[in-house]
Design a protein around this motif. Structure first.
Motif, PDB file in Angstrom:
ATOM      1  N   UNK A   1       0.870  -1.174   0.000  1.00 47.96           N
ATOM      2  CA  UNK A   1       0.000   0.000   0.000  1.00 47.96           C
ATOM      3  C   UNK A   1       0.903   1.219   0.000  1.00 47.96           C
ATOM      4  N   UNK A   2       0.796   2.042  -1.050  1.00 45.32           N
ATOM      5  CA  UNK A   2       1.659   3.211  -1.151  1.00 45.32           C
ATOM      6  C   UNK A   2       0.825   4.458  -1.387  1.00 45.32           C
ATOM      7  N   UNK A   3       1.418   5.609  -1.073  1.00 45.58           N
ATOM      8  CA  UNK A   3       0.654   6.843  -1.089  1.00 45.58           C
ATOM      9  C   UNK A   3       1.515   8.012  -1.542  1.00 45.58           C
ATOM     10  N   UNK A   4       0.919   8.956  -2.160  1.00 45.01           N
ATOM     11  CA  UNK A   4       1.470  10.214  -2.672  1.00 45.01           C
ATOM     12  C   UNK A   4       2.861  10.040  -3.296  1.00 45.01           C
TER      13      UNK A   4
ATOM     14  N   UNK B   1       6.768   6.581  -5.502  1.00 48.42           N
ATOM     15  CA  UNK B   1       7.957   6.392  -6.332  1.00 48.42           C
ATOM     16  C   UNK B   1       8.959   5.469  -5.648  1.00 48.42           C
ATOM     17  N   UNK B   2       9.160   5.667  -4.352  1.00 47.06           N
ATOM     18  CA  UNK B   2      10.035   4.783  -3.583  1.00 47.06           C
ATOM     19  C   UNK B   2       9.455   3.383  -3.518  1.00 47.06           C
TER      20      UNK B   2
ATOM     21  N   UNK C   1      -1.590   8.262  -5.565  1.00 44.19           N
ATOM     22  CA  UNK C   1      -0.181   8.115  -5.952  1.00 44.19           C
ATOM     23  C   UNK C   1       0.222   9.207  -6.942  1.00 44.19           C
ATOM     24  N   UNK C   2       1.437   9.702  -6.780  1.00 47.38           N
ATOM     25  CA  UNK C   2       1.989  10.711  -7.685  1.00 47.38           C
ATOM     26  C   UNK C   2       3.064  10.033  -8.522  1.00 47.38           C
TER      27      UNK C   2
ATOM     28  N   UNK D   1      -6.962  17.978  -4.976  1.00 45.56           N
ATOM     29  CA  UNK D   1      -6.674  18.606  -6.270  1.00 45.56           C
ATOM     30  C   UNK D   1      -5.299  18.211  -6.794  1.00 45.56           C
ATOM     31  N   UNK D   2      -4.355  17.947  -5.911  1.00 46.79           N
ATOM     32  CA  UNK D   2      -2.989  17.662  -6.336  1.00 46.79           C
ATOM     33  C   UNK D   2      -2.832  16.339  -7.068  1.00 46.79           C
ATOM     34  N   UNK D   3      -3.714  15.366  -6.807  1.00 48.38           N
ATOM     35  CA  UNK D   3      -3.580  14.059  -7.460  1.00 48.38           C
ATOM     36  C   UNK D   3      -4.795  13.723  -8.323  1.00 48.38           C
ATOM     37  N   UNK D   4      -5.698  14.668  -8.490  1.00 49.07           N
ATOM     38  CA  UNK D   4      -6.915  14.402  -9.263  1.00 49.07           C
ATOM     39  C   UNK D   4      -6.562  13.967 -10.686  1.00 49.07           C
ATOM     40  N   UNK D   5      -7.155  12.871 -11.117  1.00 51.26           N
ATOM     41  CA  UNK D   5      -6.922  12.346 -12.453  1.00 51.26           C
ATOM     42  C   UNK D   5      -5.703  11.456 -12.568  1.00 51.26           C
ATOM     43  N   UNK D   6      -4.908  11.362 -11.507  1.00 48.04           N
ATOM     44  CA  UNK D   6      -3.693  10.559 -11.570  1.00 48.04           C
ATOM     45  C   UNK D   6      -3.945   9.074 -11.700  1.00 48.04           C
ATOM     46  N   UNK D   7      -5.165   8.641 -11.392  1.00 47.44           N
ATOM     47  CA  UNK D   7      -5.486   7.219 -11.489  1.00 47.44           C
ATOM     48  C   UNK D   7      -5.666   6.760 -12.937  1.00 47.44           C
ATOM     49  N   UNK D   8      -6.008   7.685 -13.825  1.00 51.06           N
ATOM     50  CA  UNK D   8      -6.372   7.283 -15.194  1.00 51.06           C
ATOM     51  C   UNK D   8      -5.213   6.629 -15.953  1.00 51.06           C
TER      52      UNK D   8
END
Length: 298
Positions: free
Chosen positions: A118-121, A125-126, A146-147, A246-253
């Motif tokens: 389970x990873x976040x923001x 990357x790490x 996730x970013x 707002x910072x990660x919105x759409x990053x799942x696509x």
């Protein structure tokens, strides 16, 4: 390397955090203690949950008992420089590769297999670099807000401004930064818990340097290597993003579209801000438990 260690008295009587501390030495020439929580049946399938920027294992305090009660083993490390882990005193003591080496030594010291990650923001990357190093040890990945940079977005001015602020601002209020990422107001005791690892600014070198370590590492070549790996990942990959970040919105696509293991998975959007562990702990834990049902049935 000068190493600071937060006194255990700073962590007394934290709300909802009764977990006994456990430590692994992840140093080489110099001993370096990495703290982690290990909660649940020791022989159960492991769920490794990584905190993101500013946080530590306290972030998962409401989720760990739910995961453990479902018959899973919840493991939450504090990255070096965070939480109860040791804190090298200079920002120059930290880098992406060092963080990755420290996490890998911890993982190997426990000889974990069949891992749900389970990873976040930005710490994703790490986490994903760790999977790249030890792919056979991981069974599935759950990426929450996730970013994962897709093009030149990680070199955008806002990223550089944040790095400059984190590195040089005389004011670096960790609890307030956590609060900015939640939709519910944190209590005074919760805010104090996020401040507990840092008696004063000398202890914040890891937190201040984190964004820079990720940004400097993740140049075009590394980004291409990561996406090449993800585009060959066949095991389950589940996205769990929030509706108010707002910072990660759409990053799942792009993750759902480009990763083979994401096809047909129960991707979900939860109600909450950047830190779903604070805003939607029960729902987030249910995502993990449902994803791990094959391991529970084994």
């Amino acid at each position: 390397m000068r190493i600071l260690r937060t006194d255990e008295s700073r962590f007394r009587d934290l709300p909802d955090f009764p977990y006994p501390p456990q430590f692994a030495n992840v140093g080489t020439d110099t001993p370096l203690r990495l703290h982690y929580v290990d909660h649940g049946p020791v022989q159960a399938a492991p769920v490794v949950m990584l905190h993101g920027e500013h946080g530590w294992s306290y972030l998962y305090r409401h989720m760990m008992p739910l995961v453990a009660r479902a018959g899973l083993r919840a493991l939450v490390p504090d990255m070096i420089g965070f939480g109860k882990s040791d804190k090298p005193a200079s920002q120059q003591d930290y880098s992406f590769e060092k963080h990755l080496d420290w996490l890998e030594r911890w993982l190997l010291s426990l000889d974990l297999e069949n891992i749900t990650l389970v990873c976040q923001n930005r710490s994703s990357l790490l986490a994903l670099a760790l999977v790249m190093r030890q792919p056979d040890r991981f069974s599935r990945i759950i990426a929450a807000n996730a970013v994962i940079p897709r093009s030149d977005q990680d070199h955008a001015p806002v990223s550089g401004l944040w790095q400059m602020f984190a590195s040089y601002s005389p004011w670096f209020p960790v609890p307030q930064l956590i609060q900015l990422g939640t939709t519910r107001p944190l209590t005074k005791t919760e805010l104090a818990a996020y401040d507990a690892p840092f008696p004063d600014d000398r202890y914040k070198a890891g937190a201040r340097s984190f964004a820079g370590a990720l940004r400097q590492h993740h140049k075009d070549l590394n980004r291409q290597r990561l996406w090449h790996f993800l585009e060959s990942w066949q095991k389950p990959f589940i996205t769990c993003f929030s509706d108010s970040d707002a910072g990660t919105r759409g990053g799942h696509r792009p993750l759902q579209r480009r990763i083979p293991g994401a096809l047909g998975q129960p991707h979900i959007t939860l109600s909450g801000g950047h830190f779903l562990q604070e805003d939607a702990a029960d729902s987030f834990a249910r995502v993990i438990i449902d994803a791990c049902r094959p391991s529970l049935a084994a």
